[in-house]
Enzyme design. Structure first.
Site, PDB file in Angstrom:
ATOM      1  N   PHE A 197      63.097  45.925  58.213  1.00 44.17           N
ATOM      2  CA  PHE A 197      62.661  46.985  58.937  1.00 44.17           C
ATOM      3  C   PHE A 197      61.585  46.794  59.773  1.00 44.17           C
ATOM      4  CE2 PHE A 197      64.831  48.954  55.425  1.00 44.17           C
ATOM      5  CZ  PHE A 197      65.800  49.836  55.863  1.00 44.17           C
ATOM      6  N   ASP A 198      61.466  47.205  61.083  1.00 50.52           N
ATOM      7  CA  ASP A 198      60.033  47.103  61.720  1.00 50.52           C
ATOM      8  C   ASP A 198      59.274  48.522  61.489  1.00 50.52           C
ATOM      9  OD1 ASP A 198      58.200  46.946  63.696  1.00 50.52           O
ATOM     10  OD2 ASP A 198      59.497  48.149  65.256  1.00 50.52           O
ATOM     11  N   GLY A 199      58.175  48.628  61.545  1.00 48.95           N
ATOM     12  CA  GLY A 199      57.382  49.667  61.045  1.00 48.95           C
ATOM     13  C   GLY A 199      57.302  50.892  62.125  1.00 48.95           C
ATOM     14  N   PHE A 212      66.368  45.548  62.148  1.00 50.76           N
ATOM     15  CA  PHE A 212      66.142  46.972  62.833  1.00 50.76           C
ATOM     16  C   PHE A 212      64.811  46.800  63.556  1.00 50.76           C
ATOM     17  CE2 PHE A 212      68.960  48.234  59.348  1.00 50.76           C
ATOM     18  CZ  PHE A 212      70.096  49.036  59.946  1.00 50.76           C
ATOM     19  N   ASP A 260      62.562  48.409  67.277  1.00 51.38           N
ATOM     20  CA  ASP A 260      62.659  49.357  68.563  1.00 51.38           C
ATOM     21  C   ASP A 260      62.219  48.582  69.824  1.00 51.38           C
ATOM     22  OD1 ASP A 260      59.474  50.908  69.342  1.00 51.38           O
ATOM     23  OD2 ASP A 260      59.931  49.209  67.732  1.00 51.38           O
TER      24      ASP A 260
END
Length: 312
Positions: free
Chosen positions: A178-180, A291, A293
């Site tokens: 995961f990205d933050g 994942f 954004d």
């Protein structure tokens, strides 16, 4: 009113309870490589596409971007049931498709060919198929269509856009990265960064250090994944989760770590990249899905053969 959703139950797979299972919905173009067929659909229309699918019923579709992720999820179910055959907290996979049931037979045959344990195939004739996600208890939706993903996020369902790419199938256990900001967490710091630059963002993080970061669009999915993770000891878990974020650990990592602790979300490893490219670390982790954004980060991941999903 005509029935807009036709569901085919896979009787070869034990049906799960959607109130306890982690339900993942994937579209056909996310799980299989249907780029040629999709091109045919766009250029020649639905009838020609249906004719093509029916003519190739027994020709398995090649794996798509989310394929290895679904296989790894099956491995987790196997390990969970080995340790507790009565366990109901399992992954449940359903395919959501805009195909008609007639042209969807090839999808079902392909899943059977690869031994994919998909419990339901939902064929939806409605423009917006995401309206059926909540009724199926979906916790994560993966699609190759941006509109679908945006609609799902608006409906409060964790969702991400997968881009078709050649994927090396990594070995087990299931590894999720995961990205933050704007993925696991809200984009509050990101917004400060856009308005006030790095210095402003760092000051904001220091001032807010004791206050947990807001929830991001994938928090609900991550929490359910974390709940399954906790059923196993750290060493024996068939699930490994990672945080790989562009921010600096020195200035902005403390709050992220404190937030994860506050949420009770187990993360196996956290990498604070301080603006460095994520590709090299992702190549080392070899996740089943990543994942993020940021489209530049997705591109970097694709360049090293990592299956990626964009959270718009």
């Amino acid at each position: 009113m005509a029935e807009l959703e036709s569901t085919v139950i896979n009787t070869n797979v034990k049906q799960k309870d959607p109130s306890t299972a982690l339900v993942i919905a994937v579209t056909t173009r996310a799980i299989f490589n249907l780029e040629e067929e999709h091109k045919l659909y766009l250029e020649k229309g639905k009838e020609e596409y249906t004719r093509h699918q029916q003519a190739n019923l027994d020709k398995p579709l090649p794996p798509g971007t989310a394929f290895a992720f679904i296989q790894a999820v099956q491995y987790v179910n196997k390990k969970i049931l080995e340790s507790n055959p009565a366990e109901r907290d399992l992954f449940d996979i359903l395919v959501l498709s805009n195909n008609s049931p007639e042209s969807g037979v090839r999808i079902i045959n392909s899943a059977k060919h690869y031994g994919l344990e998909i419990s339901k195939f939902c064929f939806v004739s409605d423009e917006d198929s995401t309206q059926y996600l909540k009724s199926h208890g979906v916790k994560l939706f993966l699609s190759a269509d941006r509109t679908d993903v945006c609609n799902a996020l608006r409906r409060g369902v964790s969702a991400a856009l997968v881009f078709q790419q050649e994927v090396q199938a990594p070995s087990t256990p299931l590894r999720v990265v995961f990205d933050g900001d704007a993925v696991l967490f809200s984009d509050e710091t990101d917004q400060i960064f856009q308005e006030q630059g790095l210095e402003g963002a760092v000051q904001y993080e220091r001032a807010m250090e004791a206050i947990p970061i807001g929830e991001g669009p994938l928090k609900a999915f991550a929490m359910h994944l974390g709940k399954m993770h906790k059923k196993f000891g750290q060493e024996k878990s068939p699930i490994r989760t990672y945080l790989v974020t562009a921010c600096s650990g020195r200035d902005m990592g403390i709050r992220a770590i404190k937030t994860l602790r506050e949420w009770g979300l187990p993360i196996d490893e956290a990498f604070f990249m301080d603006g460095a490219p994520k590709g090299p670390i992702l190549a080392q982790i070899q996740p089943h899905i990543f994942f993020d954004d940021g489209l530049h980060n997705i591109q970097g991941a694709q360049n090293v053969g990592v299956p990626s999903a964009w959270v718009p």
